[in-house]
Design a protein around this motif. Sequence first.
Motif, PDB file in Angstrom:
ATOM      1  N   THR A  15      -4.359  -8.475  -2.927  1.00 45.78           N
ATOM      2  CA  THR A  15      -3.230  -8.301  -2.018  1.00 45.78           C
ATOM      3  C   THR A  15      -1.932  -8.844  -2.599  1.00 45.78           C
ATOM      4  O   THR A  15      -0.861  -8.288  -2.362  1.00 45.78           O
ATOM      5  CB  THR A  15      -3.525  -9.009  -0.683  1.00 45.78           C
ATOM      6  OG1 THR A  15      -3.830 -10.388  -0.944  1.00 45.78           O
ATOM      7  CG2 THR A  15      -4.700  -8.345   0.020  1.00 45.78           C
ATOM      8  N   ARG A  16      -2.012  -9.925  -3.385  1.00 46.36           N
ATOM      9  CA  ARG A  16      -0.795 -10.490  -3.966  1.00 46.36           C
ATOM     10  C   ARG A  16      -0.200  -9.543  -4.992  1.00 46.36           C
ATOM     11  O   ARG A  16       1.019  -9.348  -5.045  1.00 46.36           O
ATOM     12  CB  ARG A  16      -1.116 -11.848  -4.599  1.00 46.36           C
ATOM     13  CG  ARG A  16      -1.654 -12.878  -3.608  1.00 46.36           C
ATOM     14  CD  ARG A  16      -2.269 -14.055  -4.320  1.00 46.36           C
ATOM     15  NE  ARG A  16      -3.416 -13.648  -5.157  1.00 46.36           N
ATOM     16  CZ  ARG A  16      -4.118 -14.501  -5.903  1.00 46.36           C
ATOM     17  NH1 ARG A  16      -3.818 -15.794  -5.906  1.00 46.36           N
ATOM     18  NH2 ARG A  16      -5.125 -14.068  -6.633  1.00 46.36           N
ATOM     19  N   VAL A  17      -1.047  -8.960  -5.825  1.00 47.03           N
ATOM     20  CA  VAL A  17      -0.560  -8.003  -6.823  1.00 47.03           C
ATOM     21  C   VAL A  17      -0.039  -6.747  -6.147  1.00 47.03           C
ATOM     22  O   VAL A  17       0.984  -6.173  -6.554  1.00 47.03           O
ATOM     23  CB  VAL A  17      -1.683  -7.661  -7.830  1.00 47.03           C
ATOM     24  CG1 VAL A  17      -1.206  -6.629  -8.852  1.00 47.03           C
ATOM     25  CG2 VAL A  17      -2.164  -8.920  -8.543  1.00 47.03           C
ATOM     26  N   ARG A  18      -0.738  -6.330  -5.123  1.00 52.32           N
ATOM     27  CA  ARG A  18      -0.310  -5.122  -4.414  1.00 52.32           C
ATOM     28  C   ARG A  18       1.081  -5.299  -3.810  1.00 52.32           C
ATOM     29  O   ARG A  18       1.943  -4.425  -3.955  1.00 52.32           O
ATOM     30  CB  ARG A  18      -1.327  -4.795  -3.307  1.00 52.32           C
ATOM     31  CG  ARG A  18      -0.988  -3.548  -2.504  1.00 52.32           C
ATOM     32  CD  ARG A  18      -1.986  -3.357  -1.392  1.00 52.32           C
ATOM     33  NE  ARG A  18      -1.958  -4.502  -0.470  1.00 52.32           N
ATOM     34  CZ  ARG A  18      -2.873  -4.728   0.460  1.00 52.32           C
ATOM     35  NH1 ARG A  18      -3.887  -3.907   0.591  1.00 52.32           N
ATOM     36  NH2 ARG A  18      -2.767  -5.779   1.253  1.00 52.32           N
ATOM     37  N   GLU A  19       1.304  -6.435  -3.167  1.00 46.03           N
ATOM     38  CA  GLU A  19       2.619  -6.671  -2.562  1.00 46.03           C
ATOM     39  C   GLU A  19       3.701  -6.807  -3.629  1.00 46.03           C
ATOM     40  O   GLU A  19       4.821  -6.308  -3.468  1.00 46.03           O
ATOM     41  CB  GLU A  19       2.567  -7.927  -1.689  1.00 46.03           C
ATOM     42  CG  GLU A  19       1.654  -7.797  -0.486  1.00 46.03           C
ATOM     43  CD  GLU A  19       2.048  -6.624   0.399  1.00 46.03           C
ATOM     44  OE1 GLU A  19       3.261  -6.379   0.561  1.00 46.03           O
ATOM     45  OE2 GLU A  19       1.143  -5.949   0.936  1.00 46.03           O
ATOM     46  N   ALA A  20       3.375  -7.489  -4.722  1.00 49.62           N
ATOM     47  CA  ALA A  20       4.361  -7.633  -5.793  1.00 49.62           C
ATOM     48  C   ALA A  20       4.695  -6.280  -6.406  1.00 49.62           C
ATOM     49  O   ALA A  20       5.866  -5.977  -6.699  1.00 49.62           O
ATOM     50  CB  ALA A  20       3.827  -8.586  -6.867  1.00 49.62           C
ATOM     51  N   ALA A  21       3.675  -5.441  -6.610  1.00 44.67           N
ATOM     52  CA  ALA A  21       3.920  -4.120  -7.179  1.00 44.67           C
ATOM     53  C   ALA A  21       4.771  -3.268  -6.254  1.00 44.67           C
ATOM     54  O   ALA A  21       5.639  -2.506  -6.717  1.00 44.67           O
ATOM     55  CB  ALA A  21       2.584  -3.428  -7.476  1.00 44.67           C
ATOM     56  N   ARG A  22       4.545  -3.390  -4.953  1.00 44.72           N
ATOM     57  CA  ARG A  22       5.348  -2.619  -4.000  1.00 44.72           C
ATOM     58  C   ARG A  22       6.790  -3.112  -3.955  1.00 44.72           C
ATOM     59  O   ARG A  22       7.730  -2.320  -3.840  1.00 44.72           O
ATOM     60  CB  ARG A  22       4.712  -2.682  -2.620  1.00 44.72           C
ATOM     61  CG  ARG A  22       3.417  -1.883  -2.521  1.00 44.72           C
ATOM     62  CD  ARG A  22       2.804  -1.973  -1.137  1.00 44.72           C
ATOM     63  NE  ARG A  22       1.608  -1.125  -1.048  1.00 44.72           N
ATOM     64  CZ  ARG A  22       0.816  -1.046   0.014  1.00 44.72           C
ATOM     65  NH1 ARG A  22       1.091  -1.784   1.088  1.00 44.72           N
ATOM     66  NH2 ARG A  22      -0.229  -0.255   0.022  1.00 44.72           N
ATOM     67  N   ASP A  23       6.981  -4.442  -4.060  1.00 50.60           N
ATOM     68  CA  ASP A  23       8.339  -4.980  -4.068  1.00 50.60           C
ATOM     69  C   ASP A  23       9.100  -4.522  -5.321  1.00 50.60           C
ATOM     70  O   ASP A  23      10.272  -4.136  -5.241  1.00 50.60           O
ATOM     71  CB  ASP A  23       8.298  -6.512  -4.011  1.00 50.60           C
ATOM     72  CG  ASP A  23       7.786  -7.021  -2.668  1.00 50.60           C
ATOM     73  OD1 ASP A  23       7.815  -6.235  -1.693  1.00 50.60           O
ATOM     74  OD2 ASP A  23       7.347  -8.190  -2.601  1.00 50.60           O
ATOM     75  N   ILE A  24       8.416  -4.571  -6.455  1.00 48.13           N
ATOM     76  CA  ILE A  24       9.059  -4.121  -7.698  1.00 48.13           C
ATOM     77  C   ILE A  24       9.317  -2.622  -7.649  1.00 48.13           C
ATOM     78  O   ILE A  24      10.383  -2.138  -8.061  1.00 48.13           O
ATOM     79  CB  ILE A  24       8.189  -4.492  -8.907  1.00 48.13           C
ATOM     80  CG1 ILE A  24       8.039  -6.005  -9.011  1.00 48.13           C
ATOM     81  CG2 ILE A  24       8.781  -3.932 -10.195  1.00 48.13           C
ATOM     82  CD1 ILE A  24       7.043  -6.455 -10.052  1.00 48.13           C
ATOM     83  N   GLY A  25       8.357  -1.879  -7.126  1.00 49.11           N
ATOM     84  CA  GLY A  25       8.538  -0.440  -7.024  1.00 49.11           C
ATOM     85  C   GLY A  25       9.679  -0.059  -6.102  1.00 49.11           C
ATOM     86  O   GLY A  25      10.354   0.957  -6.323  1.00 49.11           O
ATOM     87  N   ALA A  26       9.914  -0.874  -5.064  1.00 47.46           N
ATOM     88  CA  ALA A  26      11.026  -0.582  -4.165  1.00 47.46           C
ATOM     89  C   ALA A  26      12.365  -0.711  -4.881  1.00 47.46           C
ATOM     90  O   ALA A  26      13.320   0.006  -4.565  1.00 47.46           O
ATOM     91  CB  ALA A  26      10.974  -1.519  -2.959  1.00 47.46           C
ATOM     92  N   ARG A  27      12.450  -1.616  -5.858  1.00 48.02           N
ATOM     93  CA  ARG A  27      13.694  -1.782  -6.605  1.00 48.02           C
ATOM     94  C   ARG A  27      13.977  -0.601  -7.520  1.00 48.02           C
ATOM     95  O   ARG A  27      15.131  -0.247  -7.749  1.00 48.02           O
ATOM     96  CB  ARG A  27      13.645  -3.063  -7.441  1.00 48.02           C
ATOM     97  CG  ARG A  27      13.510  -4.321  -6.636  1.00 48.02           C
ATOM     98  CD  ARG A  27      14.009  -5.525  -7.417  1.00 48.02           C
ATOM     99  NE  ARG A  27      13.488  -5.592  -8.768  1.00 48.02           N
ATOM    100  CZ  ARG A  27      12.463  -6.353  -9.136  1.00 48.02           C
ATOM    101  NH1 ARG A  27      11.847  -7.100  -8.239  1.00 48.02           N
ATOM    102  NH2 ARG A  27      12.073  -6.382 -10.391  1.00 48.02           N
ATOM    103  N   TYR A  28      12.924   0.001  -8.049  1.00 51.81           N
ATOM    104  CA  TYR A  28      13.101   1.078  -9.019  1.00 51.81           C
ATOM    105  C   TYR A  28      12.782   2.461  -8.461  1.00 51.81           C
ATOM    106  O   TYR A  28      12.925   3.460  -9.165  1.00 51.81           O
ATOM    107  CB  TYR A  28      12.219   0.824 -10.250  1.00 51.81           C
ATOM    108  CG  TYR A  28      12.638  -0.382 -11.047  1.00 51.81           C
ATOM    109  CD1 TYR A  28      13.668  -0.305 -11.974  1.00 51.81           C
ATOM    110  CD2 TYR A  28      12.004  -1.610 -10.861  1.00 51.81           C
ATOM    111  CE1 TYR A  28      14.053  -1.420 -12.712  1.00 51.81           C
ATOM    112  CE2 TYR A  28      12.387  -2.727 -11.592  1.00 51.81           C
ATOM    113  CZ  TYR A  28      13.411  -2.617 -12.516  1.00 51.81           C
ATOM    114  OH  TYR A  28      13.797  -3.727 -13.233  1.00 51.81           O
ATOM    115  N   GLY A  29      12.341   2.518  -7.220  1.00 51.58           N
ATOM    116  CA  GLY A  29      12.044   3.810  -6.619  1.00 51.58           C
ATOM    117  C   GLY A  29      10.789   4.460  -7.150  1.00 51.58           C
ATOM    118  O   GLY A  29      10.703   5.691  -7.204  1.00 51.58           O
TER     119      GLY A  29
END
Length: 305
Positions: A15-29
């Motif tokens: 879950t920690r990696v998933r949330e981090a990946a989603r946060d980073i993905g939100a920055r780059y679309g």
Amino acid sequence: MGLLPVSGAALRSDTRVREAARDIGARYGVDYTDDAAVTALLAERRKSLETEQRRPAAYLGLLTLMAGMFLPFGIPLSPALDAHLFAVLGAAGALTVVGAALLVHARAQWKQALRNGPLAGYREVLGIARAHGIPLAHIPPWLEGRTTGGGGKGAAPIPTYPPVEPIPQAPSDAPPDSTPAPTPAPPAPASVSVSVPPKPSAVSHYEHMADAGGWHDETGCLLFLAGAGGVTWAVTVGTAVGYAALLLVPVAVWIWLAGRRQGREKEELREEALKYVTALEAAQAAGARVPELSPQLRALLDDHH
């Protein structure tokens, strides 16, 4: 789809990696947990970087640099250049500087395209996944700015983060507490429903002998030349001892045959290794967590793609 460094299912398993990946993905679309989106991103960016390396400025800079470096060597061959020595040396220096500047500019543009944009976010996700104990099956050399088969960190290495401890499991025999228990978070979706195919013995044999050999042709040629040279010396000087060098010729033929046999065996094992890598790609696409590949399999994958 090809073998990705890590699958979206593996990223979603923590879950920690998933949330981090989603946060980073939100920055780059970009949804870095979507394998299809990541595959399309890598294919598009790799093509863009290859185009960046083939820009006219790079070729022009290389040609200008070569002209500046080799122009002084033509002075002894041309009286006209020798008559204007200082002007020619000045022109050579100017061409060298301009060519080097163009190459540096082209290199800087390539680095900027590599280090910025969605690729930077993806490398950040890979670094976070590695810190959380998720293995990276294979990192393409171009993603880090390395040449194929090259070592080193490259122009844009995967960032390194401190290792993160796994999520502790709550003890089953915990004593009752007067405070109400918090509402548990929803469990992470199951990530590995497909097992990774076992490594065949032929693939292990390929990993063992992939870097072996390669000396048979050179050694056989040297032995053959030594045998021919010995016979020539015996005929010219008239010394019968030189004919003993003929024994080197069958040894050279034996070494050539051994090298050919090893080459055929290595090619057969290479085909088995390619089949294994293809099976890993299919397993990863189905949701399995693929372990890190050996250096031999990584090199094979780089050559194959």
